[in-house]
Design a protein around this motif. Structure first.
Motif, PDB file in Angstrom:
ATOM      1  N   GLY A  18      55.381  49.165  40.727  1.00  0.00           N
ATOM      2  CA  GLY A  18      55.615  48.050  41.724  1.00  0.00           C
ATOM      3  C   GLY A  18      54.249  48.098  42.574  1.00  0.00           C
ATOM      4  N   MET A  19      53.081  47.610  41.400  1.00  0.00           N
ATOM      5  CA  MET A  19      51.755  46.816  41.800  1.00  0.00           C
ATOM      6  C   MET A  19      51.652  45.508  40.883  1.00  0.00           C
ATOM      7  SD  MET A  19      50.000  50.677  41.734  1.00  0.00           S
ATOM      8  CE  MET A  19      49.995  51.279  42.598  1.00  0.00           C
ATOM      9  N   PRO A  20      50.863  44.794  41.135  1.00  0.00           N
ATOM     10  CA  PRO A  20      50.890  43.402  40.888  1.00  0.00           C
ATOM     11  C   PRO A  20      49.825  43.576  39.918  1.00  0.00           C
ATOM     12  CG  PRO A  20      50.056  43.320  42.881  1.00  0.00           C
ATOM     13  CD  PRO A  20      50.330  44.401  42.902  1.00  0.00           C
ATOM     14  N   GLY A  21      48.353  44.003  39.753  1.00  0.00           N
ATOM     15  CA  GLY A  21      47.854  44.189  38.747  1.00  0.00           C
ATOM     16  C   GLY A  21      47.062  45.396  38.104  1.00  0.00           C
ATOM     17  N   VAL A  22      47.088  45.409  36.582  1.00  0.00           N
ATOM     18  CA  VAL A  22      47.478  46.502  35.358  1.00  0.00           C
ATOM     19  C   VAL A  22      46.477  45.778  34.277  1.00  0.00           C
ATOM     20  CG1 VAL A  22      49.175  47.316  33.752  1.00  0.00           C
ATOM     21  CG2 VAL A  22      49.799  46.609  35.880  1.00  0.00           C
ATOM     22  N   VAL A  55      44.734  55.896  48.530  1.00  0.00           N
ATOM     23  CA  VAL A  55      45.396  56.521  47.568  1.00  0.00           C
ATOM     24  C   VAL A  55      45.456  56.769  46.297  1.00  0.00           C
ATOM     25  CG1 VAL A  55      47.600  58.435  47.466  1.00  0.00           C
ATOM     26  CG2 VAL A  55      46.327  57.020  49.770  1.00  0.00           C
ATOM     27  N   TYR A  56      44.879  57.504  44.805  1.00  0.00           N
ATOM     28  CA  TYR A  56      45.918  57.685  43.836  1.00  0.00           C
ATOM     29  C   TYR A  56      46.309  58.330  42.914  1.00  0.00           C
ATOM     30  CZ  TYR A  56      44.709  57.765  38.940  1.00  0.00           C
ATOM     31  OH  TYR A  56      44.810  57.017  37.873  1.00  0.00           O
ATOM     32  N   GLY A  57      47.664  57.787  42.616  1.00  0.00           N
ATOM     33  CA  GLY A  57      48.978  58.729  42.274  1.00  0.00           C
ATOM     34  C   GLY A  57      48.681  58.613  40.812  1.00  0.00           C
ATOM     35  N   ASP A  58      48.499  59.802  40.214  1.00  0.00           N
ATOM     36  CA  ASP A  58      48.386  60.501  38.987  1.00  0.00           C
ATOM     37  C   ASP A  58      50.192  60.463  38.523  1.00  0.00           C
ATOM     38  OD1 ASP A  58      49.080  61.595  36.230  1.00  0.00           O
ATOM     39  OD2 ASP A  58      47.210  63.490  36.594  1.00  0.00           O
ATOM     40  N   GLY A  59      50.787  59.296  38.040  1.00  0.00           N
ATOM     41  CA  GLY A  59      51.706  58.498  37.584  1.00  0.00           C
ATOM     42  C   GLY A  59      52.220  59.467  35.648  1.00  0.00           C
ATOM     43  N   ILE A 117      46.221  53.186  43.401  1.00  0.00           N
ATOM     44  CA  ILE A 117      46.096  53.186  42.400  1.00  0.00           C
ATOM     45  C   ILE A 117      46.641  53.865  41.583  1.00  0.00           C
ATOM     46  CG2 ILE A 117      43.945  53.022  40.555  1.00  0.00           C
ATOM     47  CD1 ILE A 117      41.829  52.918  43.161  1.00  0.00           C
ATOM     48  N   VAL A 118      47.343  53.567  40.091  1.00  0.00           N
ATOM     49  CA  VAL A 118      48.231  54.327  39.829  1.00  0.00           C
ATOM     50  C   VAL A 118      47.358  55.067  37.997  1.00  0.00           C
ATOM     51  CG1 VAL A 118      50.067  52.958  39.399  1.00  0.00           C
ATOM     52  CG2 VAL A 118      50.468  55.636  39.528  1.00  0.00           C
ATOM     53  N   VAL A 165      46.273  51.772  33.815  1.00  0.00           N
ATOM     54  CA  VAL A 165      46.168  51.862  35.056  1.00  0.00           C
ATOM     55  C   VAL A 165      47.032  50.379  36.307  1.00  0.00           C
ATOM     56  CG1 VAL A 165      44.681  51.239  37.404  1.00  0.00           C
ATOM     57  CG2 VAL A 165      43.918  53.218  35.153  1.00  0.00           C
ATOM     58  N   ALA A 166      47.362  50.905  36.841  1.00  0.00           N
ATOM     59  CA  ALA A 166      47.533  50.396  37.851  1.00  0.00           C
ATOM     60  C   ALA A 166      47.249  50.337  39.561  1.00  0.00           C
ATOM     61  CB  ALA A 166      49.091  50.172  37.830  1.00  0.00           C
ATOM     62  N   VAL A 167      47.139  48.741  39.763  1.00  0.00           N
ATOM     63  CA  VAL A 167      46.688  48.663  40.888  1.00  0.00           C
ATOM     64  C   VAL A 167      46.941  47.528  42.252  1.00  0.00           C
ATOM     65  CG1 VAL A 167      44.423  49.278  40.707  1.00  0.00           C
ATOM     66  CG2 VAL A 167      44.890  47.052  40.733  1.00  0.00           C
ATOM     67  N   ALA A 168      46.955  47.652  43.219  1.00  0.00           N
ATOM     68  CA  ALA A 168      47.850  47.385  44.578  1.00  0.00           C
ATOM     69  C   ALA A 168      46.978  46.000  44.691  1.00  0.00           C
ATOM     70  CB  ALA A 168      47.647  47.855  45.793  1.00  0.00           C
TER      71      ALA A 168
END
Ligand SMILES: *Cc1c(COP(=O)(O)O)cnc(C)c1O
Length: 487
Positions: free
Chosen positions: A126-130, A240-244, A263-264, A286-289
């Protein structure tokens, strides 16, 4: 200390003068004179036949436990079965034999793979940048913190240098934050295994760069107040960084972006089934908002000219933190991940998470009367039990793990997380059958009985493996990091 039972010959000991495994073809170019100083006679290389070499290394490889040979519930590592079709795709000559310096118009297929993988992963979280560049989970974390820092600096907030890390986080979280030059402040957990909200809020001030949270945490527990946690950090101006890394816990069910994460990172070599362990190549995209897209490492793949098919090319995000990896990351891992995603589809991905969670909870409930489980509530992909009993003094988690090897099972992760004493962190993964889980439960129960009736059996385990218990302290203190021609 148990004795090593087998003394495996070194390859050099199999050497017979004159034996050889390969014969070079007759040269079809004139022989060149080699400079005298490069020639040497004193290099003792083994002289062995092809069959000697094959048998030696195949035998050694069989001493290893592997996902393809048995159950491997190594918590947090997601040692699940990796479908072989992924390997077939990664080995297609068009993928396997390209070079990163080839002109873009000759590698459009590979760029399409990267483009679509970026899109799918973005959709999944659910984030637009990868960015697909980071080579592993910890590398993704490092990249994410650099993005966090670049964002604050871009806004002139140079004082934001503090990263909060819960005590239930994966060990790489505080390590990567510290490596990125941040101040790390540990946040305790409450008795349900959630973040202590009061402690968190106390640290939410103008020096806050962000929170790095493993969710579900290393207890396998989903943070029950995730919205409140995310809001508290955002209100203080932090990210908020999520370790996914363990996304098999809610893949296809919930999304980091919808929970407000900025960020995740994901571990393609765990959730998206690339063989790993032993330091083989992985990938930690890494994916970011939206507000962080400009800071992603570059270059990333985008459509540079619409059409059918479109033309893909590498582009640089405007405020990119730069490269974090030579060339474009581990491409073979990307092919495997895309194959896995396309093979399973939306429904299949969701099923991955449902089965991972069902299997973990089945083990948890079946073992909870035999092993103390300190944070015993509905878990996600894994749970943590204590490897000790008041009426079995002297028995440690390590003894249980070593004894499990006698039953043909790889041990769980030991002594992590630190907030559980004698921790046994068990992650069955989604690819195991009920029969395998039942066999594991039976072994764990038998070991618990033996701990009381015949503790020596545990203390001296393993008994059925090619090698006995190794001296782990010696292995760490007296490292031998290069090949030696002596024992
Ligand atoms: C495995 C793991 C990592 C680290 O990933 P690597 O690819 O080994 O660097 C980070 N966080 C969590 C939760 C993990 O399980």
């Amino acid at each position: 200390m148990a004795e090593k039972k087998i003394r495996e010959p070194l390859l050099i000991e199999l050497s017979v003068p004159g034996r050889r495994a390969v014969r070079l073809p007759e040269p079809d170019v004139p022989e060149a004179e080699l400079p005298e100083h490069l020639l040497r006679e004193d290099l003792p290389l083994p002289e062995v036949s092809e069959v000697d070499v094959v048998r030696h290394f195949t035998r050694l490889s069989q001493y290893n436990h592997a996902v393809d040979t048995g159950f491997y519930p190594l918590g947090s590592c997601t040692m699940k079965y990796n479908p072989k079709v992924n390997e077939d795709m990664a080995r297609l000559p068009g993928f396997a034999y390209i070079h990163p310096l080839q002109p873009e118009d000759t590698v459009q297929g590979a760029l399409a793979v990267m483009y679509h993988l970026q899109k799918y992963l973005g959709e999944i979280v659910g984030m637009p940048g990868v960015s697909l560049q980071p080579a592993a989970g910890a590398h993704g974390e490092f990249t994410g913190i650099l993005i966090m820092r670049a964002y604050h600096r871009d806004r002139g907030e140079h004082q934001r240098n503090k990263v909060l890390v819960p005590d239930s986080a994966h060990g790489t979280n505080p390590a990567t934050s510290a490596m990125s030059g941040m101040r790390v402040v540990e946040i305790p957990s409450d008795e349900r295994g959630n973040i202590d909200l009061e402690a968190l809020k106390k640290e939410c001030d103008e020096t806050l760069a962000g929170l790095m949270i493993t969710n579900p945490n290393t207890l396998g527990l989903f943070e029950e107040h995730i919205e409140e946690v995310v809001n508290a950090v955002h209100e203080a101006g932090g990210l908020v960084y999520g370790d996914g890394a363990n996304l098999n816990a809610f893949l296809g069910i919930a999304r980091f972006g919808d929970m407000g994460f900025d960020i995740v990172h994901l571990n393609l070599h765990k959730t998206f089934s690339t063989p790993h362990g032993g330091g083989g190549p992985g990938a930690g995209p890494v994916a970011v908002a939206e507000h962080l897209k400009d800071f992603l490492p570059g270059p990333i793949v985008d459509i540079v000219e619409e059409g059918d098919p479109p033309t893909y090319g590498f582009v640089w995000p405007k405020k990119s933190i730069g490269r974090v990896k030579a060339f474009h990351g581990h491409f073979g891992v990307m092919v495997r991940a895309l194959t896995y995603i396309l093979m399973l589809g939306q429904e299949g991905l969701r099923k991955v998470a449902e089965m991972a969670v069902l299997n973990a909870n089945y083990l948890r409930v079946m073992l909870q009367d035999t092993y103390h489980i300190p944070y015993n509530r509905l878990c996600k992909h894994e749970f943590v039990a204590e490897g000790r009993w008041p009426d079995a003094p002297g028995i440690k988690a390590l003894d249980i793990s070593k004894r499990l090897m006698d039953f043909g099972f790889h041990p769980p992760t030991n002594y992590f997380p630190l907030i559980v004493k004698e921790a046994l962190m068990i992650e069955p993964t989604e690819t195991e059958s009920k029969a395998t889980l039942d066999a594991f439960i039976a072994a764990m129960k038998q070991i618990a009985r033996e701990a009381r009736e015949n503790p020596e059996l545990l203390k001296t385990a393993p008994h059925n493996t090619p090698f006995g218990r190794v001296d782990e302290v010696k292995a760490a203190r007296e490292l031998i990091l290069t090949w030696r021609d002596w024992a």
